[in-house]
Motif scaffolding. Structure first.
Motif, PDB file in Angstrom:
ATOM      1  N   SER A 253       0.819  -1.211   0.000  1.00 29.47           N
ATOM      2  CA  SER A 253       0.000   0.000   0.000  1.00 29.47           C
ATOM      3  C   SER A 253       0.853   1.262   0.000  1.00 29.47           C
ATOM      4  O   SER A 253       0.439   2.305  -0.520  1.00 29.47           O
ATOM      5  CB  SER A 253      -0.928   0.009   1.213  1.00 29.47           C
ATOM      6  N   ALA A 254       2.046   1.171   0.565  1.00 25.80           N
ATOM      7  CA  ALA A 254       2.941   2.329   0.643  1.00 25.80           C
ATOM      8  C   ALA A 254       3.580   2.668  -0.705  1.00 25.80           C
ATOM      9  O   ALA A 254       4.267   3.689  -0.828  1.00 25.80           O
ATOM     10  CB  ALA A 254       4.027   2.082   1.681  1.00 25.80           C
ATOM     11  N   LEU A 255       3.340   1.838  -1.726  1.00 28.57           N
ATOM     12  CA  LEU A 255       3.912   2.112  -3.048  1.00 28.57           C
ATOM     13  C   LEU A 255       3.288   3.341  -3.710  1.00 28.57           C
ATOM     14  O   LEU A 255       3.868   3.917  -4.632  1.00 28.57           O
ATOM     15  CB  LEU A 255       3.728   0.895  -3.962  1.00 28.57           C
ATOM     16  N   GLY A 256       2.096   3.745  -3.279  1.00 28.96           N
ATOM     17  CA  GLY A 256       1.458   4.905  -3.893  1.00 28.96           C
ATOM     18  C   GLY A 256       0.183   5.270  -3.176  1.00 28.96           C
ATOM     19  O   GLY A 256      -0.358   4.482  -2.392  1.00 28.96           O
ATOM     20  N   PRO A 257      -0.355   6.466  -3.457  1.00 26.90           N
ATOM     21  CA  PRO A 257      -1.546   6.957  -2.759  1.00 26.90           C
ATOM     22  C   PRO A 257      -2.866   6.365  -3.266  1.00 26.90           C
ATOM     23  O   PRO A 257      -3.891   6.489  -2.607  1.00 26.90           O
ATOM     24  CB  PRO A 257      -1.509   8.469  -3.021  1.00 26.90           C
ATOM     25  N   ASP A 258      -2.838   5.730  -4.441  1.00 21.58           N
ATOM     26  CA  ASP A 258      -4.068   5.149  -4.982  1.00 21.58           C
ATOM     27  C   ASP A 258      -3.742   3.873  -5.754  1.00 21.58           C
ATOM     28  O   ASP A 258      -2.574   3.540  -5.964  1.00 21.58           O
ATOM     29  CB  ASP A 258      -4.807   6.142  -5.881  1.00 21.58           C
ATOM     30  N   LYS A 259      -4.796   3.160  -6.164  1.00 19.93           N
ATOM     31  CA  LYS A 259      -4.602   1.862  -6.824  1.00 19.93           C
ATOM     32  C   LYS A 259      -3.770   1.977  -8.093  1.00 19.93           C
ATOM     33  O   LYS A 259      -2.895   1.154  -8.353  1.00 19.93           O
ATOM     34  CB  LYS A 259      -5.950   1.221  -7.149  1.00 19.93           C
ATOM     35  N   ALA A 260      -4.035   3.012  -8.889  1.00 17.38           N
ATOM     36  CA  ALA A 260      -3.326   3.163 -10.160  1.00 17.38           C
ATOM     37  C   ALA A 260      -1.829   3.376  -9.953  1.00 17.38           C
ATOM     38  O   ALA A 260      -1.008   2.767 -10.649  1.00 17.38           O
ATOM     39  CB  ALA A 260      -3.918   4.331 -10.949  1.00 17.38           C
ATOM     40  N   SER A 261      -1.478   4.230  -8.998  1.00 15.44           N
ATOM     41  CA  SER A 261      -0.057   4.490  -8.761  1.00 15.44           C
ATOM     42  C   SER A 261       0.641   3.291  -8.136  1.00 15.44           C
ATOM     43  O   SER A 261       1.797   2.999  -8.449  1.00 15.44           O
ATOM     44  CB  SER A 261       0.123   5.727  -7.878  1.00 15.44           C
ATOM     45  N   ARG A 262      -0.057   2.571  -7.266  1.00 12.77           N
ATOM     46  CA  ARG A 262       0.530   1.361  -6.668  1.00 12.77           C
ATOM     47  C   ARG A 262       0.747   0.290  -7.740  1.00 12.77           C
ATOM     48  O   ARG A 262       1.789  -0.378  -7.759  1.00 12.77           O
ATOM     49  CB  ARG A 262      -0.380   0.829  -5.552  1.00 12.77           C
ATOM     50  N   ARG A 263      -0.216   0.144  -8.616  1.00 10.91           N
ATOM     51  CA  ARG A 263      -0.112  -0.835  -9.697  1.00 10.91           C
ATOM     52  C   ARG A 263       1.078  -0.515 -10.600  1.00 10.91           C
ATOM     53  O   ARG A 263       1.869  -1.394 -10.952  1.00 10.91           O
ATOM     54  CB  ARG A 263      -1.400  -0.834 -10.506  1.00 10.91           C
TER      55      ARG A 263
END
Length: 210
Positions: free
Chosen positions: A161-171
């Protein structure tokens, strides 16, 4: 010689590997994969475990699981085995053991190893030469973690989850991890940990759990 005792901690991820006896197949048909995943889902819910990554290979499985209790992993794997083995034996007219002894496992320190372990698991079909890219293999968690395809088996870990603020950025961030070469020494370190049952942790964490 006595068996080495299992060692798990609540809320600490565990990398689990279970192989077929003599490296023989444990999945023979597409429906077998679905049946296994169905009982895995039941076991995760029954014993309060969270699954973050998995791959079902022809003759072995990899699971990355966070247990809520010390005995959650053992009970989960026992539950699956008591259902899946009789199913395979009945379906294919075989008898005897399906697994190569006990499953193997290692504790995983969340930082810096959790994302590396997820990549290791989901890259198994690529390393085996079965596909060229992780998204070409249907029986893994890559489609959820990298492509956000729905999968009610899986739970998102806070490190992911810490990879980005939303699903698209984490993906996108997770996909980019797969564009980088995974260092051979890291792959060997992860493999050695589950093969020997050694926690994949740094020295400080090792002192804490000791």
């Amino acid at each position: 010689m006595p068996r080495k005792p299992r060692f798990y901690l609540p809320n600490v991820p565990v990398h689990i590997v279970q192989r077929g006896n003599n490296r023989q197949a444990i999945f023979y048909d597409e429906n077998d994969y679905r049946v296994y995943l169905g009982w895995l889902k039941d076991a995760l819910e029954r014993y309060d475990c969270q699954l973050h990554a998995y791959v079902l290979m022809t003759n072995h499985v990899h699971l990355l699981v966070t247990p809520a209790a010390q005995d959650s992993i053992s009970r989960m794997m026992q539950y699956i085995g008591r259902r899946y083995v009789p199913y395979i034996n009945h379906e294919y007219g075989r008898s005897g053991t399906l697994w190569e002894g006990r499953y193997k496992s290692s504790l995983i320190q969340e930082e810096p190893y959790l994302l590396a372990c997820m990549r290791y698991i989901e890259l198994n079909p690529v390393r085996a030469g079965m596909v060229k890219k992780a998204d070409e293999y249907p029986w893994s968690s890559y489609h959820f973690n990298a492509l956000q395809q729905e999968n009610d088996l899986l739970a998102t870990h806070r490190i992911y989850s810490a990879l980005g603020p939303d699903k698209a950025s984490r993906r996108k961030a997770y996909q980019e991890l797969f564009s980088l070469h995974m260092a051979d020494n890291l792959t060997q370190e992860i493999r050695a940990a589950w093969q020997t049952g050694t926690p994949l942790v740094n020295d400080r964490f090792k002192e804490e759990i000791e």
